[in-house]
Design a protein around this motif. Structure first.
Motif, PDB file in Angstrom:
ATOM      1  N   TYR A 172      28.169 -53.115  -4.988  1.00  0.00           N
ATOM      2  CA  TYR A 172      29.215 -53.992  -4.461  1.00  0.00           C
ATOM      3  C   TYR A 172      30.280 -53.134  -3.786  1.00  0.00           C
ATOM      4  O   TYR A 172      30.576 -52.031  -4.239  1.00  0.00           O
ATOM      5  N   LEU A 173      30.847 -53.672  -2.704  1.00  0.00           N
ATOM      6  CA  LEU A 173      31.928 -52.982  -2.012  1.00  0.00           C
ATOM      7  C   LEU A 173      32.943 -54.014  -1.537  1.00  0.00           C
ATOM      8  O   LEU A 173      32.591 -54.972  -0.848  1.00  0.00           O
ATOM      9  N   LYS A 174      34.185 -53.839  -1.924  1.00  0.00           N
ATOM     10  CA  LYS A 174      35.283 -54.676  -1.440  1.00  0.00           C
ATOM     11  C   LYS A 174      36.216 -53.768  -0.661  1.00  0.00           C
ATOM     12  O   LYS A 174      36.836 -52.870  -1.231  1.00  0.00           O
ATOM     13  N   PHE A 175      36.275 -53.979   0.639  1.00  0.00           N
ATOM     14  CA  PHE A 175      37.131 -53.149   1.488  1.00  0.00           C
ATOM     15  C   PHE A 175      38.394 -53.940   1.766  1.00  0.00           C
ATOM     16  O   PHE A 175      38.430 -54.798   2.645  1.00  0.00           O
ATOM     17  N   ASP A 176      39.435 -53.680   1.007  1.00  0.00           N
ATOM     18  CA  ASP A 176      40.658 -54.487   1.065  1.00  0.00           C
ATOM     19  C   ASP A 176      41.849 -53.725   1.628  1.00  0.00           C
ATOM     20  O   ASP A 176      42.991 -54.078   1.369  1.00  0.00           O
ATOM     21  N   GLN A 177      41.586 -52.705   2.405  1.00  0.00           N
ATOM     22  CA  GLN A 177      42.662 -51.934   3.019  1.00  0.00           C
ATOM     23  C   GLN A 177      42.946 -52.458   4.423  1.00  0.00           C
ATOM     24  O   GLN A 177      42.086 -53.066   5.056  1.00  0.00           O
ATOM     25  N   ASP A 178      44.145 -52.236   4.936  1.00  0.00           N
ATOM     26  CA  ASP A 178      44.519 -52.615   6.285  1.00  0.00           C
ATOM     27  C   ASP A 178      43.922 -51.583   7.235  1.00  0.00           C
ATOM     28  O   ASP A 178      44.544 -50.562   7.547  1.00  0.00           O
ATOM     29  N   TYR A 179      42.705 -51.833   7.660  1.00  0.00           N
ATOM     30  CA  TYR A 179      41.946 -50.872   8.453  1.00  0.00           C
ATOM     31  C   TYR A 179      40.909 -51.656   9.222  1.00  0.00           C
ATOM     32  O   TYR A 179      40.149 -52.428   8.632  1.00  0.00           O
ATOM     33  N   ASP A 180      40.866 -51.519  10.540  1.00  0.00           N
ATOM     34  CA  ASP A 180      39.919 -52.344  11.289  1.00  0.00           C
ATOM     35  C   ASP A 180      38.880 -51.546  12.068  1.00  0.00           C
ATOM     36  O   ASP A 180      38.140 -52.102  12.863  1.00  0.00           O
ATOM     37  N   ASP A 181      38.799 -50.240  11.850  1.00  0.00           N
ATOM     38  CA  ASP A 181      37.713 -49.462  12.443  1.00  0.00           C
ATOM     39  C   ASP A 181      36.479 -49.588  11.557  1.00  0.00           C
ATOM     40  O   ASP A 181      36.534 -50.110  10.450  1.00  0.00           O
ATOM     41  N   ASP A 182      35.358 -49.101  12.060  1.00  0.00           N
ATOM     42  CA  ASP A 182      34.124 -49.110  11.280  1.00  0.00           C
ATOM     43  C   ASP A 182      34.207 -48.022  10.202  1.00  0.00           C
ATOM     44  O   ASP A 182      35.012 -47.101  10.290  1.00  0.00           O
ATOM     45  N   ILE A 183      33.363 -48.151   9.202  1.00  0.00           N
ATOM     46  CA  ILE A 183      33.219 -47.114   8.191  1.00  0.00           C
ATOM     47  C   ILE A 183      31.766 -46.638   8.226  1.00  0.00           C
ATOM     48  O   ILE A 183      30.906 -47.276   8.846  1.00  0.00           O
ATOM     49  N   PHE A 184      31.495 -45.525   7.581  1.00  0.00           N
ATOM     50  CA  PHE A 184      30.164 -44.928   7.627  1.00  0.00           C
ATOM     51  C   PHE A 184      29.641 -44.651   6.228  1.00  0.00           C
ATOM     52  O   PHE A 184      30.410 -44.467   5.299  1.00  0.00           O
ATOM     53  N   TYR A 185      28.326 -44.668   6.097  1.00  0.00           N
ATOM     54  CA  TYR A 185      27.703 -44.247   4.845  1.00  0.00           C
ATOM     55  C   TYR A 185      26.794 -43.064   5.158  1.00  0.00           C
ATOM     56  O   TYR A 185      26.377 -42.868   6.292  1.00  0.00           O
TER      57      TYR A 185
END
Length: 124
Positions: free
Chosen positions: A71-84
């Motif tokens: 599970y991943l909840k991305f709740d930060q003020d950030y609108d760029d993509d993220i990577f794995y």
């Protein structure tokens, strides 16, 4: 949980978004930013150290481990993509497009730019 996206200070208390690894319905870590599945807690342990060594086990062994969920909840003020990326499988990486609560992509363009093209798999 200790790597902050953008200008966030969530790394100071290990509360940055991080995957939470479950095995057979049991959370394998301590960190949580999803109160509905585990008590909220800032911690470096998000369960990867319990699950990652299993990738060296034979595939047949995995049937006995039960369902594996992340599970991943991305709740930060950030609108760029993220990577794995994968520590175990060299070259295994990808871009994750974040969506808002309505299901709309936060960034339709590929941001940040990575300076190379992805391999495109066809026929699957």
């Amino acid at each position: 949980p200790g790597i902050a996206p953008g200008d966030s200070n969530c790394g100071d208390d290990n509360t940055c978004p991080a995957p939470m690894y479950f095995m057979d319905g049991i959370y394998q870590g301590v960190f949580s930013n999803i109160e509905s599945i585990a008590p909220l807690a800032g911690d470096e342990d998000f369960g990867l150290d319990a699950v990652e060594p299993l990738f060296f086990h034979p595939l047949g062994d995995w049937e006995g481990y039960g369902a594996m969920e992340t599970y991943l909840k991305f709740d930060q003020d950030y609108d760029d993509d993220i990577f794995y990326f994968c520590h175990l499988h060299s070259g295994m990486t990808g871009r994750i497009k974040l969506k808002d609560a309505a299901g709309t992509m936060m960034s339709a363009e590929n941001k940040p730019d990575i300076g190379y093209e992805y391999d495109t798999i066809e026929g699957h």
